[in-house]
Enzyme design. Sequence first.
Site, PDB file in Angstrom:
ATOM      1  N   GLY A  22     -45.958  15.390  -5.621  1.00  0.00           N
ATOM      2  CA  GLY A  22     -45.520  14.744  -6.853  1.00  0.00           C
ATOM      3  C   GLY A  22     -44.026  14.486  -6.858  1.00  0.00           C
ATOM      4  NE  ARG A  26     -43.351  20.152  -3.662  1.00  0.00           N
ATOM      5  CZ  ARG A  26     -44.108  20.164  -4.761  1.00  0.00           C
ATOM      6  NH1 ARG A  26     -45.238  19.503  -4.791  1.00  0.00           N
ATOM      7  NH2 ARG A  26     -43.717  20.826  -5.827  1.00  0.00           N
ATOM      8  NE  ARG A  45     -40.736   1.426 -11.163  1.00  0.00           N
ATOM      9  CZ  ARG A  45     -40.837   1.299 -12.484  1.00  0.00           C
ATOM     10  NH1 ARG A  45     -40.712   2.370 -13.250  1.00  0.00           N
ATOM     11  NH2 ARG A  45     -41.045   0.133 -13.044  1.00  0.00           N
ATOM     12  NE  ARG A  89     -51.802  16.784  -7.212  1.00  0.00           N
ATOM     13  CZ  ARG A  89     -50.575  17.250  -7.481  1.00  0.00           C
ATOM     14  NH1 ARG A  89     -49.514  16.704  -6.900  1.00  0.00           N
ATOM     15  NH2 ARG A  89     -50.407  18.255  -8.319  1.00  0.00           N
ATOM     16  CB  SER A  92     -46.929  23.007  -8.177  1.00  0.00           C
ATOM     17  OG  SER A  92     -46.610  22.012  -9.140  1.00  0.00           O
ATOM     18  CG  ASP A 206     -47.562  27.596 -13.714  1.00  0.00           C
ATOM     19  OD1 ASP A 206     -48.349  27.583 -14.674  1.00  0.00           O
ATOM     20  OD2 ASP A 206     -47.368  26.599 -12.994  1.00  0.00           O
ATOM     21  NE  ARG A 219     -42.644  25.431 -10.622  1.00  0.00           N
ATOM     22  CZ  ARG A 219     -43.278  25.303 -11.778  1.00  0.00           C
ATOM     23  NH1 ARG A 219     -43.845  24.175 -12.101  1.00  0.00           N
ATOM     24  NH2 ARG A 219     -43.334  26.330 -12.613  1.00  0.00           N
TER      25      ARG A 219
END
Length: 234
Positions: A22, A26, A45, A89, A92, A206, A219
């Site tokens: 996402g 990363r 973007r 994908r 997290s 989490d 993350r």
Amino acid sequence: MKSTAHIKPEGVEIAETVLLPGDPLRAKFIAETFLTDVVQFNTVRNMFGFTGTYNGKRISVMGSGMGMPSIGIYSWELINVFGCKNLIRIGSCGAMQKELNLYDVVIGMGASTNSNYASQYNFNGTYSAIASWDLLNKAVKVAEEKNTPVTVGNILSSDIFYNADPNAMKPWMDMGVLAVEMEAAALYMNAAKFGVNALCILTVSDSLITHEETTPEERQTAFTKMMEIALELA
């Protein structure tokens, strides 16, 4: 040269296998840490995309953004404009079962959802968004070879991060749903619609049970076990 309003590679190759974290940072971390001969193919973007080589195979990695509308756009374009065949994908998730701890790896065999994304297909029922067996099977075997424990099962792709209903997750928990994230169901539906492969591999960031959580920096850079599994799927 192929391009869209959201992806402009300027002639740079996008591999058939694409990892989709996402967070675009990363994606940058994965490219810099694991790939060689890296070339950046997207900056539109600030949704960074890179193509490089991993163990002799070409592979791409690109941020997908948060939520099903965002990954829905990027995965649609990667499949239909750039010919990508394997979309993985890596993200997290929030644990919804007590046996899951921080940093555990979860693989989404299916992705339940509270989203209206499937309404576009005009189903006379409820569609089950599931992973591609080929990628799922390979990922479990890779995890076994790496001695990385994984939990495989149903996950929830939620449209809502801050829910006004404090009990909204309980029915999903009661049905054994492992964890909550925000993208997989749309990815699985797009892949099914256009006949390509998709998989969601997650790291617990989490817990909705213990309320423990990791930091944003962790993350971004510490979830390497799921990255290593995904890279082997190219």
